[in-house]
Design a protein around this motif. Sequence first.
Motif, mmCIF file in Angstrom:
data_model
loop_
_atom_site.group_PDB
_atom_site.id
_atom_site.type_symbol
_atom_site.label_atom_id
_atom_site.label_comp_id
_atom_site.label_asym_id
_atom_site.label_seq_id
_atom_site.Cartn_x
_atom_site.Cartn_y
_atom_site.Cartn_z
ATOM 1 N N LEU A 16 8.210 70.011 102.874
ATOM 2 C CA LEU A 16 8.603 71.320 102.358
ATOM 3 C C LEU A 16 8.003 72.367 103.285
ATOM 4 N N VAL A 23 3.431 70.061 101.337
ATOM 5 C CA VAL A 23 4.009 69.143 100.347
ATOM 6 C C VAL A 23 4.932 68.209 101.117
ATOM 7 N N ARG A 25 6.668 63.888 101.475
ATOM 8 C CA ARG A 25 6.899 62.551 100.949
ATOM 9 C C ARG A 25 7.458 61.676 102.077
ATOM 10 N N GLN A 43 15.169 64.870 95.167
ATOM 11 C CA GLN A 43 14.750 65.576 93.958
ATOM 12 C C GLN A 43 13.700 64.759 93.207
ATOM 13 N N MET A 46 10.343 64.361 95.397
ATOM 14 C CA MET A 46 9.582 65.607 95.512
ATOM 15 C C MET A 46 9.047 66.062 94.154
ATOM 16 N N TRP A 48 11.334 67.803 92.038
ATOM 17 C CA TRP A 48 12.253 68.849 91.585
ATOM 18 C C TRP A 48 13.031 68.320 90.384
ATOM 19 N N TRP A 105 14.063 76.794 98.963
ATOM 20 C CA TRP A 105 13.088 75.769 99.318
ATOM 21 C C TRP A 105 13.643 74.948 100.471
ATOM 22 N N HIS A 107 13.406 72.172 103.432
ATOM 23 C CA HIS A 107 12.744 70.903 103.741
ATOM 24 C C HIS A 107 13.201 70.424 105.112
ATOM 25 N N CYS A 133 4.791 69.031 94.008
ATOM 26 C CA CYS A 133 5.912 69.925 94.282
ATOM 27 C C CYS A 133 5.748 71.212 93.465
ATOM 28 N N TYR A 171 3.657 70.744 85.576
ATOM 29 C CA TYR A 171 2.948 70.839 86.852
ATOM 30 C C TYR A 171 1.511 70.401 86.620
#
Length: 192
Positions: A16, A23, A25, A43, A46, A48, A105, A107, A133, A171
């Motif tokens: 990201l 951030v 992966r 999604q 991450m 999302w 956002w 990436h 995320c 979160y």
Amino acid sequence: MTARTTSMLWRLTVRLTGVMPIVWRTILVRPDTKLAMLHRYLQAAMGWRECHPYMFSIESKQYLIPNRDWDVDRKVHDARRYTLARLFPKLPSRFEYLYDFGDRWKHTIEIENEEAAQYRKQYPICVDGGEPCPPEDLGGPPGYREFLFALRDPKHPQHDDFSGWAKSQFYSGRFWVQDATWRMRDVRRGLV
């Protein structure tokens, strides 16, 4: 397709951009994965929640789910029709993924290499990553910076509001590889 697409995997690292801490992966997917499904895997990996439109940018072309109301003035390619193997004949490769046209956002995705699938192991999987995320609808990278600053400072005027909102958005402030893998498998099984 060839045996390459069924017994081989591609290692993708997703970062990201515009946020600190970074951030990221690393996931393993099959090369015959279509971009629309890759979006769903991203999604899940991450963290999302698939609340907004998305777009892949590959060699100056845009891939997304076309919308007649939005895409009248530009040429777009249907993300449901293109596989990674079709778009990337050579590795390594790099491309961009934009999620949420409002928060923007961005990436960067690197297809690092190809590796053999392990016998009886289920794919796709997340093999590594770092940092949680950002929550949805935060206002992009600038909003995320403010969010993190407020969470870390109990005297910040928005600390209580952001703390409550962070909990409502699930979160946790942490990232777990296994959770990302389970979310990706739920996507593959059609559970989300």
